[in-house]
Design a protein around this motif. Structure first.
Motif, PDB file in Angstrom:
ATOM      1  N   ASN A  73      20.778  55.004  43.241  1.00  0.00           N
ATOM      2  CA  ASN A  73      21.829  54.272  43.936  1.00  0.00           C
ATOM      3  C   ASN A  73      21.566  52.773  43.817  1.00  0.00           C
ATOM      4  OD1 ASN A  73      23.363  56.457  44.821  1.00  0.00           O
ATOM      5  ND2 ASN A  73      22.089  56.738  46.637  1.00  0.00           N
ATOM      6  N   LEU A  74      22.616  52.017  43.518  1.00  0.00           N
ATOM      7  CA  LEU A  74      22.484  50.581  43.314  1.00  0.00           C
ATOM      8  C   LEU A  74      23.074  49.806  44.491  1.00  0.00           C
ATOM      9  CD1 LEU A  74      23.524  50.270  39.548  1.00  0.00           C
ATOM     10  CD2 LEU A  74      21.235  50.586  40.516  1.00  0.00           C
ATOM     11  N   LYS A  75      22.517  48.632  44.722  1.00  0.00           N
ATOM     12  CA  LYS A  75      23.068  47.752  45.747  1.00  0.00           C
ATOM     13  C   LYS A  75      24.331  47.092  45.216  1.00  0.00           C
ATOM     14  CE  LYS A  75      18.696  46.596  48.047  1.00  0.00           C
ATOM     15  NZ  LYS A  75      17.785  45.486  48.437  1.00  0.00           N
ATOM     16  N   PHE A  76      25.300  46.930  46.086  1.00  0.00           N
ATOM     17  CA  PHE A  76      26.541  46.268  45.687  1.00  0.00           C
ATOM     18  C   PHE A  76      27.088  45.479  46.879  1.00  0.00           C
ATOM     19  CE2 PHE A  76      27.810  50.368  47.417  1.00  0.00           C
ATOM     20  CZ  PHE A  76      28.925  50.070  48.186  1.00  0.00           C
ATOM     21  N   ARG A  77      27.936  44.544  46.579  1.00  0.00           N
ATOM     22  CA  ARG A  77      28.599  43.764  47.635  1.00  0.00           C
ATOM     23  C   ARG A  77      30.019  43.430  47.192  1.00  0.00           C
ATOM     24  NH1 ARG A  77      24.544  41.415  45.158  1.00  0.00           N
ATOM     25  NH2 ARG A  77      24.825  39.446  44.017  1.00  0.00           N
ATOM     26  N   LEU A  78      30.886  43.461  48.159  1.00  0.00           N
ATOM     27  CA  LEU A  78      32.304  43.201  47.921  1.00  0.00           C
ATOM     28  C   LEU A  78      32.643  41.841  48.520  1.00  0.00           C
ATOM     29  CD1 LEU A  78      34.438  45.019  46.542  1.00  0.00           C
ATOM     30  CD2 LEU A  78      35.162  45.757  48.814  1.00  0.00           C
ATOM     31  N   ALA A  79      33.107  40.927  47.685  1.00  0.00           N
ATOM     32  CA  ALA A  79      33.388  39.566  48.128  1.00  0.00           C
ATOM     33  C   ALA A  79      34.693  39.496  48.920  1.00  0.00           C
ATOM     34  CB  ALA A  79      33.465  38.635  46.922  1.00  0.00           C
ATOM     35  N   GLU A  80      34.874  38.391  49.614  1.00  0.00           N
ATOM     36  CA  GLU A  80      36.163  38.123  50.243  1.00  0.00           C
ATOM     37  C   GLU A  80      37.218  37.991  49.139  1.00  0.00           C
ATOM     38  OE1 GLU A  80      35.979  34.678  52.662  1.00  0.00           O
ATOM     39  OE2 GLU A  80      34.266  35.372  53.847  1.00  0.00           O
ATOM     40  N   ARG A  81      38.470  38.207  49.512  1.00  0.00           N
ATOM     41  CA  ARG A  81      39.564  38.082  48.542  1.00  0.00           C
ATOM     42  C   ARG A  81      39.686  36.641  48.066  1.00  0.00           C
ATOM     43  NH1 ARG A  81      42.852  42.226  47.729  1.00  0.00           N
ATOM     44  NH2 ARG A  81      44.522  40.886  46.953  1.00  0.00           N
ATOM     45  N   TYR A  82      39.931  36.514  46.770  1.00  0.00           N
ATOM     46  CA  TYR A  82      40.180  35.191  46.195  1.00  0.00           C
ATOM     47  C   TYR A  82      41.616  35.136  45.690  1.00  0.00           C
ATOM     48  CZ  TYR A  82      40.170  31.257  42.973  1.00  0.00           C
ATOM     49  OH  TYR A  82      40.486  30.093  42.330  1.00  0.00           O
ATOM     50  N   ALA A  83      42.449  34.410  46.436  1.00  0.00           N
ATOM     51  CA  ALA A  83      43.862  34.259  46.070  1.00  0.00           C
ATOM     52  C   ALA A  83      44.474  35.630  45.743  1.00  0.00           C
ATOM     53  CB  ALA A  83      44.000  33.270  44.904  1.00  0.00           C
ATOM     54  N   SER A  84      45.197  35.703  44.628  1.00  0.00           N
ATOM     55  CA  SER A  84      45.842  36.968  44.253  1.00  0.00           C
ATOM     56  C   SER A  84      44.920  37.874  43.456  1.00  0.00           C
ATOM     57  CB  SER A  84      47.092  36.678  43.413  1.00  0.00           C
ATOM     58  OG  SER A  84      46.719  36.077  42.182  1.00  0.00           O
ATOM     59  N   LEU A  85      43.701  37.416  43.181  1.00  0.00           N
ATOM     60  CA  LEU A  85      42.841  38.138  42.242  1.00  0.00           C
ATOM     61  C   LEU A  85      42.013  39.231  42.884  1.00  0.00           C
ATOM     62  CD1 LEU A  85      41.609  35.227  39.946  1.00  0.00           C
ATOM     63  CD2 LEU A  85      43.783  36.463  39.940  1.00  0.00           C
ATOM     64  N   GLY A  86      42.067  39.366  44.202  1.00  0.00           N
ATOM     65  CA  GLY A  86      41.364  40.457  44.860  1.00  0.00           C
ATOM     66  C   GLY A  86      39.928  40.119  45.191  1.00  0.00           C
ATOM     67  N   SER A  87      39.110  41.152  45.359  1.00  0.00           N
ATOM     68  CA  SER A  87      37.724  41.011  45.796  1.00  0.00           C
ATOM     69  C   SER A  87      36.781  41.437  44.678  1.00  0.00           C
ATOM     70  CB  SER A  87      37.460  41.873  47.029  1.00  0.00           C
ATOM     71  OG  SER A  87      38.335  41.520  48.089  1.00  0.00           O
ATOM     72  N   ALA A  88      35.922  40.526  44.255  1.00  0.00           N
ATOM     73  CA  ALA A  88      34.952  40.847  43.205  1.00  0.00           C
ATOM     74  C   ALA A  88      33.906  41.820  43.747  1.00  0.00           C
ATOM     75  CB  ALA A  88      34.282  39.582  42.705  1.00  0.00           C
ATOM     76  N   LEU A  89      33.634  42.858  42.974  1.00  0.00           N
ATOM     77  CA  LEU A  89      32.587  43.821  43.303  1.00  0.00           C
ATOM     78  C   LEU A  89      31.375  43.500  42.432  1.00  0.00           C
ATOM     79  CD1 LEU A  89      31.483  46.480  44.561  1.00  0.00           C
ATOM     80  CD2 LEU A  89      32.598  47.695  42.657  1.00  0.00           C
ATOM     81  N   THR A  90      30.298  43.034  43.065  1.00  0.00           N
ATOM     82  CA  THR A  90      29.079  42.686  42.335  1.00  0.00           C
ATOM     83  C   THR A  90      28.053  43.801  42.518  1.00  0.00           C
ATOM     84  OG1 THR A  90      29.470  40.315  42.621  1.00  0.00           O
ATOM     85  CG2 THR A  90      27.229  41.005  42.051  1.00  0.00           C
ATOM     86  N   ILE A  91      27.575  44.337  41.416  1.00  0.00           N
ATOM     87  CA  ILE A  91      26.623  45.449  41.408  1.00  0.00           C
ATOM     88  C   ILE A  91      25.310  44.955  40.812  1.00  0.00           C
ATOM     89  CG2 ILE A  91      26.165  47.767  40.521  1.00  0.00           C
ATOM     90  CD1 ILE A  91      29.314  47.963  40.170  1.00  0.00           C
ATOM     91  N   ASP A  92      24.233  45.071  41.569  1.00  0.00           N
ATOM     92  CA  ASP A  92      22.918  44.641  41.086  1.00  0.00           C
ATOM     93  C   ASP A  92      22.329  45.701  40.164  1.00  0.00           C
ATOM     94  OD1 ASP A  92      23.039  42.289  42.565  1.00  0.00           O
ATOM     95  OD2 ASP A  92      22.169  43.244  44.336  1.00  0.00           O
ATOM     96  N   LEU A  93      21.860  45.259  39.003  1.00  0.00           N
ATOM     97  CA  LEU A  93      21.283  46.162  38.003  1.00  0.00           C
ATOM     98  C   LEU A  93      19.778  45.942  37.882  1.00  0.00           C
ATOM     99  CD1 LEU A  93      23.669  45.760  34.916  1.00  0.00           C
ATOM    100  CD2 LEU A  93      23.580  47.719  36.466  1.00  0.00           C
ATOM    101  N   PRO A  94      19.044  46.972  37.508  1.00  0.00           N
ATOM    102  CA  PRO A  94      17.716  46.719  36.963  1.00  0.00           C
ATOM    103  C   PRO A  94      17.924  45.880  35.698  1.00  0.00           C
ATOM    104  CG  PRO A  94      18.042  49.059  37.402  1.00  0.00           C
ATOM    105  CD  PRO A  94      19.365  48.407  37.537  1.00  0.00           C
ATOM    106  N   ALA A  95      17.133  44.843  35.504  1.00  0.00           N
ATOM    107  CA  ALA A  95      17.379  43.906  34.408  1.00  0.00           C
ATOM    108  C   ALA A  95      17.510  44.624  33.065  1.00  0.00           C
ATOM    109  CB  ALA A  95      16.253  42.883  34.335  1.00  0.00           C
TER     110      ALA A  95
END
Length: 623
Positions: A73-95
């Motif tokens: 299972n990976l850590k992830f975070r959902l950003a606040e909405r940016y204008a009409s573009l929605g919320s960026a989902l950032t997923i942390d990877l092992p390098a």
């Protein structure tokens, strides 16, 4: 808040410069009770650079449950909405140290009630009235409301899907099988699909409902609710001729099937070119095949847009301008060059209306608009990329020497860029390169006489007069001139039903279009015209639009109930948006427009609803 990276596409927040998606697989359950799609998507990804430690995906109002890489299972975070573009989902990877490394991410998620890509209909909103229905509409940037993905036309993927539902499922892919859990006895089936030609995310589409199909050609089936299947099959019986003509102009049709899905009335577009399964509005079912030109347009997208794709919404004209150009080539081949010219004249009128609406200096009338700062591509949707793009290509065809030179180039263009996403500069570079190699420096000199900068980057109407042939339009123009001139004498005795008895539906529409260029007609003129020409009860949707526009421009109140009826029995934006605007502007019409919309808001697709609210002042547009 996550601001888009400096990439070729300003309408995505995904890190498409570091990681590329190559394949998507969906395991979805269709949940009509909770009105969502839930399950998972597996993304096949490839690193483009060294030392990638995260994946950023586009989302909009999605509920993300978990993200995994294999069993981890990976850590992830959902950003606040940016204008009409929605919320960026950032997923942390092992390098991931090396570029070119392949890996898979699995995301468990569900759509939510705010999803703009999928519309759920209650049984009473369908034609049959017995079963619920859902359909998706992801263009331009609503795919992220249905799928956590790299929602950019610059990223093209193959996809597969397994969708469990108690009602039939169709998708923009070829069906590969159906599994039924007989032991469970719950009526659920799992439908399997595969799309092996790469496509951008906005072309991933699904519809679920009480659907039946009927063959209309060697590679085409029409799908719809059973109540309209015979009418739809008759209306679209000529589909194969459009496909074959497109192949003769360009390259072999490579998608396997060209099926049609006739959607419920709330579908906001005339058609959506989803591969293998074009979605079309029921407003095309005119009963006389007078509206099926839309099919020629959507088939043309099989090459222009689906196969050769814009790499950013800034270059949307590459999809639509080319598609209109090929659509009219097909109509010209099937019905003669005067038909192509007639359609181009009508398109020029529609372009002028868009320019008048936005203003001749508006950036919304630029062929390559500025979409920085989170601009919503939906706000730039108009006839500009379609018709200004068409006129640009039409002008180039004339400059280089006509179809005998330009048509071989069209085919070479598709062959060269097939399965890729390109920019306007890519298109221009290939145009000059091809013409120089095939026809020498003299042809380059001809191309250099074209003011490319004004065509592409300046607002307003095209910089040259296309001088379309008016053979089929002259009778329409003459009749419109007679009605306009009659106001000087107020004598209507010379008009009769015979005036239009030999007019095609298209000619009647052009007649009405021409009258909308004049001063509003007196009310008794409108009343007399309807008595003679019987426009109000006509079932051709484009004709109804033009007639009702003419009436609203003069605040002819007897038409108001017909306008309300038309904008509430279908949700095609081509019709409802201008009619809502004009009703809102008409005498005693503003409150009626607002009340009508609010009463029927749930009927409209979310994309249409957002834009109508801006049109009638309920929401202020930012652009």
């Amino acid at each position: 808040m996550c601001v888009p990276p400096a990439t070729i596409d300003l309408s995505t927040q995904a890190n498409i410069d570091q990681v590329e998606t190559t394949h998507l697989h969906f395991n979805w359950i269709v949940d009509f009770e909770n009105q969502n799609l839930h399950g998972s998507v597996v993304l096949d990804l490839t690193t483009l650079v060294d030392n990638v430690d995260k994946v950023v995906l586009d989302t909009s109002y999605l509920y993300i449950k978990s993200v995994s890489l294999g069993k981890e299972n990976l850590k992830f975070r959902l950003a606040e909405r940016y204008a009409s573009l929605g919320s960026a989902l950032t997923i942390d990877l092992p390098a991931v140290e090396k570029a070119g490394t392949n890996f898979q991410l699995k995301i468990d998620y569900a759509t939510t009630e705010k999803c703009t890509a999928v519309q759920f209909l209650k049984p009473e909103q369908t034609l049959g009235g017995k079963h619920p229905y859902l359909f998706s509409q992801s263009e331009p940037i609503h795919g992220r409301a249905m799928i956590p993905c790299q929602d950019s036309p610059s990223v093209k993927v193959t996809y597969s899907a397994s969708v469990t539902s108690h009602l039939p499922v169709v998708m923009s892919a070829l069906q590969t099988g159906i599994d039924e859990d007989v032991d469970a006895g719950n009526g659920l089936k799992t439908y399997h699909f595969s799309q092996k030609t790469t496509i951008p995310s906005y072309l991933i589409a699904i519809a679920v409902g009480n659907l039946v199909g009927k063959e209309i050609g060697p590679r085409s089936t029409v799908w719809c609710e059973p109540e309209m299947i015979e009418q739809a099959a008759w209306e679209f019986a000529e589909t194969e001729s459009f496909i074959a003509t497109g192949e003769a102009l360009l390259t072999p049709y490579e998608w396997g099937r060209y099926d049609l899905l006739v959607l419920p009335p709330s579908f906001p577009y005339g058609g959506m070119e989803n591969p293998c399964l074009t979605f079309v509005t029921p407003t095309l079912l005119a009963g006389d095949r007078s509206a099926v030109n839309v099919i020629a347009h959507e088939i043309s997208h099989s090459w222009m847009g689906n196969l050769v794709t814009t790499n950013a919404w800034k270059h949307y004209w590459l999809n639509e301008g080319w598609t209109v150009f090929i659509e009219r080539k097909i109509l010209g081949r099937l019905n003669g060059e005067p038909t192509r010219q007639f359609e181009a004249l009508s398109g020029l009128k529609a372009l002028q209306e868009s320019v008048d609406l936005f203003g001749k200096d508006s950036l919304k009338t630029v062929l390559n608009p500025d979409l920085r700062n989170g601009a919503d591509p939906d706000d730039f949707f108009s006839k500009v990329p379609y018709e200004k793009g068409f006129n640009f290509l039409y002008h180039i065809e004339k400059v280089v020497g006509g179809p005998s030179i330009f048509e071989p180039y069209m085919k070479a263009y598709v062959e060269h860029f097939a399965s890729t996403s390109i920019s306007t500069q890519d298109w221009k570079d290939f145009l000059f390169d091809y013409m120089e190699k095939k026809h020498g420096q003299q042809m380059v000199e001809k191309l250099n006489t074209i003011d490319f900068d004004t065509w592409i980057n300046k607002p307003g109407m095209p910089p040259v007069d296309p001088k379309f042939d008016t053979t089929l339009a002259d009778a329409c123009f003459d009749l419109a001139k007679r009605w306009d001139s009659a106001r000087n004498t107020d004598n209507l005795s010379s008009f009769s039903a015979k005036d239009i008895e030999n007019f095609s539906a298209g000619q009647k529409i052009v007649f009405l279009e021409k009258l909308t260029d004049t001063e509003p007609l007196p009310h008794h003129f409108i009343e007399k015209m309807d008595q003679l020409y019987n426009f109000t009860p006509n079932h051709n949707a484009d004709l109804r639009l033009r007639w009702q526009q003419l009436c609203l421009m003069t605040s002819y109140e007897p038409i108001y109930p017909e306008v309300v009826k038309f904008v509430t029995e279908q949700g095609r934006m081509k019709f409802v948006r201008p009619l809502y605007r004009l009703l809102h502007q008409a005498k005693n019409g503003a409150q009626l427009a607002v009340d009508t919309y609010l009463q029927h808001k749930s009927f409209y697709h979310p994309i249409a609803a957002q834009l109508i609210e801006k049109d009638i002042g309920l929401v202020k547009s930012m652009y």
